[in-house]
Design a protein around this motif. Structure first.
Motif, PDB file in Angstrom:
ATOM      1  N   THR A  94     -17.034  21.339 -55.248  1.00 17.04           N
ATOM      2  CA  THR A  94     -18.225  22.183 -55.109  1.00 17.04           C
ATOM      3  C   THR A  94     -18.606  22.810 -56.439  1.00 17.04           C
ATOM      4  N   THR A 144     -24.262  26.849 -44.027  1.00 18.78           N
ATOM      5  CA  THR A 144     -23.398  25.822 -43.463  1.00 18.78           C
ATOM      6  C   THR A 144     -24.003  25.340 -42.155  1.00 18.78           C
ATOM      7  N   ASN A 190     -16.957  23.570 -37.378  1.00 20.16           N
ATOM      8  CA  ASN A 190     -17.268  23.620 -38.811  1.00 20.16           C
ATOM      9  C   ASN A 190     -17.486  22.194 -39.304  1.00 20.16           C
ATOM     10  N   SER A 191     -18.725  21.848 -39.625  1.00 20.11           N
ATOM     11  CA  SER A 191     -19.053  20.471 -40.020  1.00 20.11           C
ATOM     12  C   SER A 191     -18.577  20.128 -41.432  1.00 20.11           C
ATOM     13  N   GLY A 192     -18.382  21.148 -42.277  1.00 19.15           N
ATOM     14  CA  GLY A 192     -18.035  20.872 -43.668  1.00 19.15           C
ATOM     15  C   GLY A 192     -19.219  20.482 -44.535  1.00 19.15           C
ATOM     16  N   PHE A 194     -22.782  21.701 -46.391  1.00 19.91           N
ATOM     17  CA  PHE A 194     -23.329  22.961 -46.901  1.00 19.91           C
ATOM     18  C   PHE A 194     -24.633  22.709 -47.648  1.00 19.91           C
ATOM     19  N   CYS A 195     -25.421  23.769 -47.755  1.00 19.59           N
ATOM     20  CA  CYS A 195     -26.685  23.710 -48.483  1.00 19.59           C
ATOM     21  C   CYS A 195     -26.857  25.026 -49.237  1.00 19.59           C
ATOM     22  N   ASP A 251     -13.672  26.360 -48.258  1.00 21.40           N
ATOM     23  CA  ASP A 251     -13.675  27.346 -47.170  1.00 21.40           C
ATOM     24  C   ASP A 251     -12.852  28.565 -47.561  1.00 21.40           C
ATOM     25  N   MET A 255     -16.279  30.290 -48.787  1.00 22.63           N
ATOM     26  CA  MET A 255     -17.028  30.490 -47.551  1.00 22.63           C
ATOM     27  C   MET A 255     -16.483  31.616 -46.677  1.00 22.63           C
ATOM     28  N   LEU A 261     -23.798  34.204 -46.219  1.00 20.81           N
ATOM     29  CA  LEU A 261     -23.602  32.916 -45.561  1.00 20.81           C
ATOM     30  C   LEU A 261     -24.373  32.853 -44.249  1.00 20.81           C
ATOM     31  N   VAL A 263     -25.612  30.243 -40.891  1.00 18.09           N
ATOM     32  CA  VAL A 263     -25.179  29.086 -40.118  1.00 18.09           C
ATOM     33  C   VAL A 263     -26.388  28.488 -39.399  1.00 18.09           C
TER      34      VAL A 263
END
Length: 471
Positions: A94, A144, A190-192, A194-195, A251, A255, A261, A263
């Motif tokens: 990241t 996320t 949690n999809s993993g 991110f944007c 994470d 995160m 953050l 969602v």
């Protein structure tokens, strides 16, 4: 401006024997015949306004990644490759993504960070979720994607949410805890994915994990950058610098601590392909709940999955199992024990069994090789060199080799000799001799290699020159 960044790494030990250290799970095929990696790339590259895609992958997997992307038949996209000398987990990836994109496109560029090993069935739903996330990211949020759970899954992490705000991240729970999460309605998988704006992530990492950010930046600056005629840009991260980046997940590093953050609930037909059981869910099933890849016959079998690469596999009167058959290994596992394949992989690794690391057929930047036979003191390979392919100038400390050309024309260096060999012509490479083979023609070149010696491992190579940067 959205810049997708695909993170392609991880062995995928729970998907052994089709996934190995030299052929990690992003290269496994889905039902459409295209790999997980290529499916991810197609989703990313086809998003509106995307002109550049960045891929972070292992240096040794770069040529296979380039080969995969050549099958993309969408609009023109410029590819950027950030090549890791070794894996340092997702926080490092990241940080590298944020630093590289900020340098190339500016702090306001929106990064869509995507693992390469996900299945997403609803493309339109994915595009809508990305558009919503990009809007939040442009407002300074780190975003996320949370997936509505469909059952008490113990193989995924969870996010507790309050509206669009993340309350906490939770690691993979036991069944009872997962069931309580499901019943509460406050938890998403949690999809993993991110944007975020590149600048937003840089600011967060400067505050929360500055060492990871600074060493990742330095690994880019000190790395080797190369631009190719086809437009792609490759940056190999500096090995010594990158080895010093702390190894931790994004994470944990960011995160779970960051305050801005958001969602996005994403109903997109998502699956994290971590086991043979989860992979089988992405395939169409017959009336008995069975699905298969390859030459398979079943009688009285129910809810089974078969992956066969080379031969017919038959099942009779069995339920709820996965069978994976490759050239050199066969796995049979109950679907509800699919998570435990990792323990089998680790057992093979700890025992030094070659099947944990590589296949009898291996891909290389210049082509491929297939082990045809081997025994004490000898190994026989078929070597296929693509047009323009060139093996490194190398020598071996422990083995001698005999090469016989069976197709095409081979240009060979053997010690002080420069040879041009055609079909049915051969040369003997004495142990310690510096040698190389090259295909300068327009058709594939094939030869049979017979190795003899006390040690025949793939690591018995001393490279002196290599056009693929491996020396």
């Amino acid at each position: 401006m959205i810049v997708p960044v695909i993170v392609s790494g991880g062995v995928g030990s729970r998907l052994w024997p089709a996934s190995r250290q030299s052929h990690p799970k992003p290269f496994l095929p889905l039902e459409n015949g295209r790999s997980l990696l290529l499916n991810t790339y197609e989703r990313a590259a086809s998003l509106e306004s995307v002109a550049d895609v960045v891929t972070i992958t292992a240096r040794d997997s770069s040529f296979k990644t380039v080969d995969e992307y050549e099958h993309y038949d969408g609009g023109p996209v410029r590819n950027h490759y950030l090549l890791e000398p070794q894996g340092r987990d997702t926080a490092a990836a990241t940080a590298v993504a944020a630093a590289y994109v900020a340098g190339a496109f500016g702090d306001d560029a929106i990064i869509l960070l995507l693992p390469a090993d996900h299945v997403i069935l609803d493309r339109e739903g994915f595009r809508a979720a990305v558009a919503k996330a990009a809007q939040r990211a442009s407002e300074g949020r780190i975003v996320t994607f949370g997936i509505e759970p469909t059952g008490p899954e113990t193989g995924y992490g969870y996010i507790e949410v309050d509206g669009e705000n993340a309350v906490r991240f939770v690691e993979k729970p036991d069944v009872a805890t997962a069931q309580s999460y499901l019943e509460s309605g406050r938890f998403l998988w949690n999809s993993g994915m991110f944007c975020f704006a590149a600048g937003s992530m840089i600011t967060a990492m400067q505050d929360l994990c500055p060492e990871i950010l600074e060493k990742s930046r330095l690994a880019i600056e000190k790395g080797d950058r190369e631009e190719f005629d086809d437009g792609r840009i490759e940056t190999t991260l500096d090995g010594e610098t990158f080895a010093g980046v702390p190894k931790i997940s994004v994470d944990y590093a960011v995160m779970e601590k960051v305050k801005n953050l958001s969602v996005i609930r994403a109903d997109i037909g998502w699956s994290d392909v971590g086991t043979w059981s989860s992979l089988s869910e992405s395939f169409a099933r017959d009336a008995d709940g069975n699905s298969a890849i390859g030459d398979v016959a079943m009688v009285g079998a129910h809810n089974c999955f078969v992956h066969s690469e080379n031969r017919l596999v038959g099942l009779v009167g069995v339920d709820d199992i996965a069978v994976v058959d490759t050239r050199d290994a066969t796995l049979v596992v109950k679907k509800d024990k699919a998570q435990d394949v990792k323990a089998l992989f680790e057992q093979l690794r700890d025992a030094g069994h070659e099947a944990h690391a590589s296949f009898p057929k291996g891909r290389r930047p210049w082509g491929s090789y297939t082990i045809l036979d081997e025994g004490p003191g000898y190994k026989v390979k078929r070597i296929e060199v693509r047009p323009g392919g060139c093996l490194s100038l190398q020598s071996h400390k422990h083995r001698s080799e005999h090469w016989t050309v069976v197709q095409g024309v081979a240009h060979i260096v053997n010690g002080d000799a420069n040879l041009v060999l055609e079909a049915n012509e051969s040369t003997y490479i004495e142990r310690g001799n510096i040698h190389r083979m090259e295909n300068r023609g327009k058709e594939p070149m094939t030869l049979i290699e017979v190795q003899t010696g006390g040690y025949l491992g793939e690591d018995d190579i001393v490279r002196y020159e290599d056009i693929y940067g491996r020396s």
